[in-house]
Design a protein around this motif. Structure first.
Motif, PDB file in Angstrom:
ATOM      1  N   UNK A  80      -5.016   9.398   2.130  1.00 20.22           N
ATOM      2  CA  UNK A  80      -3.733   9.638   1.467  1.00 20.22           C
ATOM      3  C   UNK A  80      -2.650   8.835   2.174  1.00 20.22           C
ATOM      4  N   UNK A  81      -1.937   8.011   1.383  1.00 18.19           N
ATOM      5  CA  UNK A  81      -0.968   7.088   1.958  1.00 18.19           C
ATOM      6  C   UNK A  81       0.302   7.047   1.112  1.00 18.19           C
ATOM      7  N   UNK A  82       1.352   6.507   1.710  1.00 18.63           N
ATOM      8  CA  UNK A  82       2.511   6.146   0.914  1.00 18.63           C
ATOM      9  C   UNK A  82       2.067   5.092  -0.110  1.00 18.63           C
ATOM     10  N   UNK A  83       2.775   4.989  -1.202  1.00 19.40           N
ATOM     11  CA  UNK A  83       2.350   4.133  -2.307  1.00 19.40           C
ATOM     12  C   UNK A  83       2.153   2.685  -1.868  1.00 19.40           C
ATOM     13  N   UNK A  84       3.094   2.129  -1.101  1.00 16.61           N
ATOM     14  CA  UNK A  84       2.999   0.723  -0.710  1.00 16.61           C
ATOM     15  C   UNK A  84       1.742   0.448   0.111  1.00 16.61           C
TER      16      UNK A  84
END
Length: 347
Positions: A80-84
């Motif tokens: 799970x990551x930030x969108x960028x």
């Protein structure tokens, strides 16, 4: 592909027999599938793919939806990551935000679409109406879609039950020469029952028509009309709701799904059969002009323009809640809430 006779018309479809999960996994074994957005379709598709053994990550901004992803087992910094960051890591970018949000985020997504990557949609809206949305994919990436014929919640529920939700699929751009196989593999991965081929334009026009028609708009209109007539003639809320909604959704529609409308008719009383056979054509004749008007409104892009304009307004969520509250607070659906609470619990 399998050839299936649909009411006299033969279509080519893809089932799990022709394209089993093992083939899908082999096709995408070197891919990192980045699901961008964890709203309507994101949870069902990503969880189904993860449980099917695909390499899946999620890109989502911090907030309630991000927290929901964590609760569903996506691990910050691992899956799970930030969108960028998810866009950089992903080789297949699953662009599953709302149509309005896709327009807003497109410059960020486009910048991450390096040669050889793939862009995946579950709706043909953004690309079909590119003059309005600005979504024009680079020429050196594959672009395809898989559109489950139902909500992400239903997709997930049927998958957990060991079933599948049918999906359409389409290839818009084949830069690699393998876009079709990747597309079908994604369709199998997200849990499709079977896959039928379309194109981006047909997907969006049929989808917009269906949502505004029998799937959501028309059915609510018909429910409201019958309920109001019954109430105006002295029937109680409970009687009006049960005869309008509860019997349809809990008893009759499952029979239609199981074996067709004629079979449902055959399993009702002869009085009900006679009435249904006498009245279905007048209802068709009365509503067909409305459906023709609706389809033309979709075809001329009027519905796309309305969706983009209204859904892009900063106070869209507040206005949406007001409109949903009108449904929720109506007597019919308040009666519905009471009826649902009275359903016996299964032991």
């Amino acid at each position: 592909m399998a050839q299936i006779n649909f009411g006299g018309t033969v279509e080519n479809v893809v089932t799990r027999e022709e394209f089993p999960l093992e083939t899908a996994l082999e096709t995408l074994k070197n891919e990192t599938i980045a699901v961008i957005g964890y709203g309507v379709q994101g949870p069902g598709q990503s969880l189904n793919m993860r449980e099917n053994g695909f390499n899946v990550i999620v890109g989502q901004r911090k907030g309630k939806t991000y927290d929901k992803a964590v609760a569903d087992g996506w691990v910050p910094g691992e899956t799970l990551f930030e969108i960028e960051e998810a866009l950089e890591k992903g080789t297949i970018i699953c662009f599953l935000l709302s149509d309005a949000a896709q327009i807003e985020l497109w410059p960020t997504v486009k910048a991450a679409l390096k040669p050889g990557k793939s862009l995946y949609f579950s709706h043909g809206f953004g690309v079909t109406y590119k003059e309005k949305t600005g979504i024009v994919p680079p020429a050196d990436v594959d672009v395809f879609l898989v559109a489950p014929k139902g909500s992400g919640t239903s997709l997930r529920r049927l998958f957990v039950e060991g079933k599948g939700l049918n999906s359409s699929f389409a290839v818009y751009q084949d830069a690699s020469g393998n876009a079709r196989n990747k597309c079908i593999a994604m369709g199998i991965g997200v849990g499709s029952g079977y896959l039928f081929e379309t194109d981006f334009y047909k997907e969006v026009t049929s989808d917009l028509t269906g949502e505004r028609g029998t799937l959501m708009g028309a059915i609510q209109g018909i429910f409201a009309a019958q309920y109001e007539v019954l109430r105006a003639n002295g029937h109680s809320p409970s009687e009006a709701f049960n005869e309008t909604v509860e019997e349809l959704t809990q008893s009759l529609m499952p029979l239609v799904a199981e074996n067709g409308m004629d079979w449902m008719y055959a399993n009702c009383s002869t009085t009900a059969q006679r009435g249904a056979l006498d009245w279905w054509k007048p209802f068709r004749d009365a509503t067909k002009p409305v459906f023709e008007q609706l389809y033309n409104s979709v075809k001329t892009q009027e519905q796309a323009e309305i969706s983009i304009t209204r859904n892009s307004q900063p106070d869209y969520r507040e206005k949406l809640e007001v409109e949903l509250a009108e449904l929720r607070d109506s007597e019919m659906w308040q009666a519905g809430a009471a009826v649902r609470n009275l359903r016996p619990e299964r032991s």
